[in-house]
Design a protein around this motif. Structure first.
Motif, PDB file in Angstrom:
ATOM      1  N   ARG A 105      37.572  13.329  13.916  1.00  0.00           N
ATOM      2  CA  ARG A 105      36.643  12.244  13.608  1.00  0.00           C
ATOM      3  C   ARG A 105      37.425  10.948  13.337  1.00  0.00           C
ATOM      4  O   ARG A 105      37.101   9.878  13.864  1.00  0.00           O
ATOM      5  N   LEU A 106      38.456  11.058  12.519  1.00  0.00           N
ATOM      6  CA  LEU A 106      39.245   9.889  12.155  1.00  0.00           C
ATOM      7  C   LEU A 106      39.965   9.299  13.364  1.00  0.00           C
ATOM      8  O   LEU A 106      39.976   8.077  13.574  1.00  0.00           O
ATOM      9  N   CYS A 107      40.555  10.168  14.186  1.00  0.00           N
ATOM     10  CA  CYS A 107      41.288   9.692  15.358  1.00  0.00           C
ATOM     11  C   CYS A 107      40.340   9.002  16.344  1.00  0.00           C
ATOM     12  O   CYS A 107      40.683   7.968  16.938  1.00  0.00           O
ATOM     13  N   ALA A 108      39.146   9.544  16.532  1.00  0.00           N
ATOM     14  CA  ALA A 108      38.166   8.913  17.407  1.00  0.00           C
ATOM     15  C   ALA A 108      37.755   7.545  16.873  1.00  0.00           C
ATOM     16  O   ALA A 108      37.610   6.576  17.633  1.00  0.00           O
ATOM     17  N   GLN A 109      37.567   7.428  15.563  1.00  0.00           N
ATOM     18  CA  GLN A 109      37.213   6.142  14.966  1.00  0.00           C
ATOM     19  C   GLN A 109      38.313   5.109  15.197  1.00  0.00           C
ATOM     20  O   GLN A 109      38.037   3.950  15.541  1.00  0.00           O
ATOM     21  N   LEU A 110      39.556   5.518  15.024  1.00  0.00           N
ATOM     22  CA  LEU A 110      40.675   4.605  15.233  1.00  0.00           C
ATOM     23  C   LEU A 110      40.769   4.172  16.697  1.00  0.00           C
ATOM     24  O   LEU A 110      41.061   3.006  16.996  1.00  0.00           O
TER      25      LEU A 110
END
Length: 399
Positions: free
Chosen positions: A67-72
């Motif tokens: 989730r975090l990597c996709a947001q970044l």
């Protein structure tokens, strides 16, 4: 990984994939992965705002990191399109430490015990009891304002049976020699599991030159992004500088002990050491929220790549975002995900070579112990099974 809403006949196991291990078989037959590259198929055409949740559902063992990597990645491709992710370092710290605790407490008792019996059952029971007392695994609403000092105390009492800072200093100085010494000095469940697993370690130390650090600089990141975008099949069978690479808690950019000679058994110590670091107070490049690295960059118009160091190694997301038309939401034109499992369990990679080098004439129990150690050390995010019979095509090849 868990299924998202595909055709009703698609089973969870077929979506997630699995590993098939054939000890002693030649490469590439020694290790076969049935994992498929679902991210591009499922993400294309989705609203950009839905992508982080979709990736978290698709890769649910590491859902927070995805989730975090996709947001970044979205923020790098289209700044301002969505709210920028906040407290990235602390989120990554918390989620990685939680994953380390779960794998040590849930997987290691199952994978590292020499054989079923009263001792193995007792170790598993003790591990489960320790997990129930871990402050970091409490529901978010019940977490103390600063969970780290109490988690460090838990770590010392329940896992190490000694001061964590002393353990870490000895690991940095002596590596596997310290792990051996510690596991024989103490009688707790974790030391006993590590001690029992030592006999299954038959592989040579990893080659430090093959450690994946493709995120060390912007030029290397762009090379990786280009390969992911334009080389067919790269996400499932990645190579770095023309060769396979390995990634994990032992390949961090900030790791001062990165050149220690580490066999698969010694990688267990690397995970313990990282858990200690994550629980210590924040210090840039050394511990706490300053330990793990992450980053992102724009790779073209409305294109972005992001990477995070997470529990299993280096995770990379790459996205392309279509321009919005009128009031319609911006949509995903392309999404590519490169997970640590694809590096470590490449058919020509480090685990595959270890499996090919196993002596298939040993007893099935002994061979499977060696395989279980490899799986505990390199930690695939899918199940595995072991076959002790070479496929017919291999038998013909050797005839």
């Amino acid at each position: 990984m868990s299924a998202v809403n595909l055709a009703g006949s698609t089973s969870l196991s077929s979506l997630a994939g699995s590993l098939r291990v054939a000890p002693g078989a030649p490469l590439p037959q020694a290790l076969h992965s049935s994992r498929l590259d679902w991210a591009p198929r499922l993400a294309r055409g989705q609203a950009a705002s839905a992508l982080p949740g979709l990736m978290a559902s698709l890769f649910n063992l590491c859902s927070h990191a995805h989730r975090l990597c996709a947001q970044l990645a979205i923020d790098a491709a289209a700044p301002g399109l969505l709210p920028a992710p906040q407290q990235v370092a602390q989120r990554l710290r918390t989620e990685t430490a939680q994953e380390h605790v779960r794998r040590i407490g849930l997987d290691w008792p199952r994978l590292l015990a020499a054989e079923p019996g009263a001792a193995a059952t007792a170790w598993a029971d003790d591990a489960h009891a320790a997990l129930q007392r871990c402050p970091l695994l409490l529901p978010a609403s019940s977490l103390p304002a600063d969970p780290w000092s109490v988690t460090l105390t838990w770590l010392q009492d329940q896992l190490l049976q000694m001061p964590a800072t002393t353990w870490l200093r000895a690991w940095q100085a002596c590596g596997a020699d310290w792990l051996h010494d510690w596991s024989h000095r103490h009688k707790g469940w974790l030391a006993a599991l590590v001690r029992a697993a030592r006999a299954a370690d038959s592989a040579a130390p990893l080659d430090p030159a093959s450690a994946l650090r493709a995120h060390a600089g912007a030029d290397d990141q762009r090379i990786l992004s280009t390969a992911l975008a334009f080389q067919p099949g790269f996400a499932l069978h990645p190579l770095w500088q023309g060769a396979s690479a390995h990634t994990g808690s032992w390949t961090r950019l900030n790791d001062p002990s990165a050149d220690l000679p580490l066999t698969p058994w010694a990688l267990l110590g690397s995970r313990i050491a990282e858990l200690i670091r994550l629980c210590q107070p924040d210090a840039p490049g050394q511990s706490g929220a300053g330990w793990l690295c992450f980053g992102s960059l724009s790779t073209g118009p409305r294109q972005g790549m992001a990477w995070v160091e997470m529990a299993r190694g280096l995770l990379v997301h790459q996205v392309e975002i279509d321009a919005s038309v009128g009031d319609a939401p911006a949509r995903v034109a392309a999404c590519r995900v490169l997970a640590p499992t694809e590096w470590n369990f490449h058919p020509q990679g480090v685990v595959a070579r270890c499996i090919a080098d196993l002596d298939a004439t040993e007893s099935a129990a002994k061979v499977e112990r060696r395989v279980r150690l490899l799986m505990a050390a390199f930690d695939p995010c899918v199940p595995f099974d072991v076959t002790h019979t070479l496929p017919a095509v291999q038998e013909v090849h050797h005839a």
